[in-house]
Design an enzyme around this catalytic site. Structure first.
Site, mmCIF file in Angstrom:
data_model
loop_
_atom_site.group_PDB
_atom_site.id
_atom_site.type_symbol
_atom_site.label_atom_id
_atom_site.label_comp_id
_atom_site.label_asym_id
_atom_site.label_seq_id
_atom_site.Cartn_x
_atom_site.Cartn_y
_atom_site.Cartn_z
ATOM 1 N N LYS A 259 0.839 -1.193 0.000
ATOM 2 C CA LYS A 259 0.000 0.000 0.000
ATOM 3 C C LYS A 259 0.877 1.247 0.000
ATOM 4 O O LYS A 259 2.077 1.185 0.308
ATOM 5 C CB LYS A 259 -0.883 0.025 1.262
ATOM 6 C CG LYS A 259 -1.903 -1.085 1.385
ATOM 7 C CD LYS A 259 -2.661 -0.949 2.704
ATOM 8 C CE LYS A 259 -3.641 -2.087 2.919
ATOM 9 N NZ LYS A 259 -4.789 -2.031 1.999
ATOM 10 N N ARG A 333 -9.696 -12.203 2.150
ATOM 11 C CA ARG A 333 -10.480 -13.303 1.589
ATOM 12 C C ARG A 333 -9.727 -14.626 1.676
ATOM 13 O O ARG A 333 -10.343 -15.701 1.700
ATOM 14 C CB ARG A 333 -10.886 -12.973 0.151
ATOM 15 C CG ARG A 333 -9.744 -12.792 -0.826
ATOM 16 C CD ARG A 333 -10.167 -12.048 -2.092
ATOM 17 N NE ARG A 333 -10.510 -10.651 -1.814
ATOM 18 C CZ ARG A 333 -10.959 -9.801 -2.721
ATOM 19 N NH1 ARG A 333 -11.121 -10.191 -3.969
ATOM 20 N NH2 ARG A 333 -11.248 -8.558 -2.391
#
Length: 491
Positions: A259, A333
């Protein structure tokens, strides 16, 4: 976990600061209280008192010049339990520094009283663990609700739900240098101590041995290895079983798909799903709900290093399905996939997963509506329970065509569609759906009813507090999911 003492009283104690309510109507404002507010009503315009939500004023009681009154807005007619929940939180937040607050709103209805108590407890939350100088104004420590002697209400549930939200907020507020997978386990074991909840903890070696490849793959870049926690609350006479799977990324750098610096700020919030899962099962046990609950806390720290999972690596999820990792920042996920497969093996009546999963949730729904995907009937029930709790949920679709986005040339499924910016929240849920099992071992059995809550947009309130929503971690969905568990206990 500190929350104010909640009690029903026939009259305020001597040291209590008294709160009365104001309601907006066509004529301006009217007051609700068992006290005589006729003189106050005549001065309302001069004192600029309104009944609007979030409005709050302290005044000298014109009927008793030695008494200070706090006037809190209840909104407009028709009033509901949420009106009182909202006002209770506003008042206790504004009245920090006062030890005892007494709400004299002339209440008789049980639902209104319990909602007021819950709101008042929620509004008193504060977190000062890392401040060298404590806040000058201590939170309210006791809340009195003035009612007639013949009026009764049960305050144990408002106290328990408020305590559950405090647990979530405290965990989320803890900085990531102190909250990591192993320390999260310690907090978990402390939270369930004394409750009829059994725990099983997988360390990094056990995770490898039992094939939890998603959790292992996400956590392998960190010097602080991952964990999986299973919590079981199983009252003997319960007929229904709910499994809850929580995303617990204690800090998310994005891994090798790093990020930006600004994008990393706030990533300690990425374990909110696991914290919420813990809070729900502890609340259910404290309330002695007659429903089986199994909670799965999927804990990892997503860091970049020479041992981190790479884009194009293939991970084997618990149960054998393979995933090609095309973006290591779509890590939630992966850990949830392990938890969903493990939860499915027990054939529960419902599986819920709760996760700060996608930034796309904010793009789609803003910051006050939580997207819910999955079983239509359960979602309809959840939305109604949310309305009662004052929480907003929005049923989002799961279009079948999205599954093709996640096809992989080398594995059973990919974790993202590179370059795709459409329907990111829906694509994330579509991935998760692939790991929800069937209601039995029969190959033609239907899928277990499942709902996915993407709380990435609602788990943190970056603005100022309003009503019973605090600044910072909100504990979103916890109260509604406690109500959902309660509804299964009585089904």
């Amino acid at each position: 976990m500190s929350i104010p003492k909640l009690s029903l009283v026939p009259r305020p104690s001597a040291k209590a600061l008294i709160v009365v309510g104001a309601v907006s109507d066509k004529k301006g404002v009217r007051f609700v209280s068992s006290r005589d507010t006729s003189k106050l009503a005549k001065l309302a315009e001069a004192l600029e008192i309104t009944g609007a939500q979030d409005s709050f004023t302290t005044v000298i009681d014109p009927a008793h010049p030695t008494t200070v009154l706090a006037v809190v807005g209840l909104g407009s007619e028709p009033l509901s339990p949420n009106s009182y929940r909202y006002a209770g939180a506003v008042a206790t937040r504004k009245l920090a520094g006062n030890e005892v607050v007494a709400f004299d709103l002339g209440l008789r209805d049980t639902a209104d009283i319990e909602a007021l108590a819950e709101g008042a407890a929620l509004g008193s939350y504060s977190y000062n663990e890392y401040k060298s100088t404590p806040e000058k104004k201590s939170p309210v420590s006791a809340v009195e609700i003035v009612v007639e002697k013949k009026v009764s209400a049960e305050l144990s549930k408002p106290a328990t739900t408020s305590k559950a939200l405090s647990l979530v907020k405290n965990l989320v507020n803890t900085p990531p240098n102190d909250l990591y997978p192993a320390s999260f386990v310690e907090h978990t074991l402390a939270a369930i101590k004394g409750l009829p909840i059994k725990s099983t903890v997988w360390d990094e070696k056990a995770l490898v041995k039992d094939g939890f490849g998603g959790i292992v793959g996400v956590g392998k870049g960190s010097s602080r290895p991952p964990r999986l926690v299973k919590l079981v609350y199983a009252p003997k006479k319960a007929k229904k079983h709910i499994a809850i799977v929580g995303k617990g990324i204690t800090f998310d750098t994005g891994g090798l798909s790093l990020k930006t610096g600004a994008g990393m700020i706030g990533m300690k919030y990425d374990m909110t799903g696991a914290a919420s899962t813990l809070a729900i099962i502890t609340a259910a046990a404290e309330l002695k709900l007659n429903v089986n609950i199994t909670a799965w806390l999927c804990l990892a720290e997503n860091m970049p290093s020479s041992t981190a999972t790479r884009p194009n690596d293939v991970l084997t999820i618990h149960g054998g399905k393979t995933v090609e990792v095309l973006n290591t920042d779509a890590e939630g996920r992966l850990v949830l996939a392990d938890g969903l497969v493990a939860a499915s093996k027990e054939f529960p009546d419902l599986i819920i997963d709760i996760a700060t999963l996608t930034g796309a949730a904010t793009t789609a729904l803003g910051t006050r509506y939580t997207g819910v995907m999955g079983d239509t009937e359960t979602i309809s029930h959840l939305v109604e329970l949310g309305k009662y709790a004052g929480e907003n949920f929005w049923h989002m679709p799961l279009p079948e065509e999205l599954r093709a986005y996640l096809n992989s040339d080398v594995a059973d499924i990919a974790n993202v569609k590179p370059g795709n910016t459409a329907g990111g929240m829906l694509v994330g849920a579509t991935f998760l759906k692939d790991f929800v099992g069937r209601t039995s071992d029969k190959p033609d059995a239907p899928q277990i009813p499942w709902i996915h809550l993407d709380i990435a947009n609602t788990a943190n309130n970056a603005g100022g507090p309003y009503g019973y929503t605090s600044a910072g971690p909100t504990g979103v969905a916890v109260r509604t999911l406690i109500n959902l568990a309660e509804s299964y206990a009585t089904a």
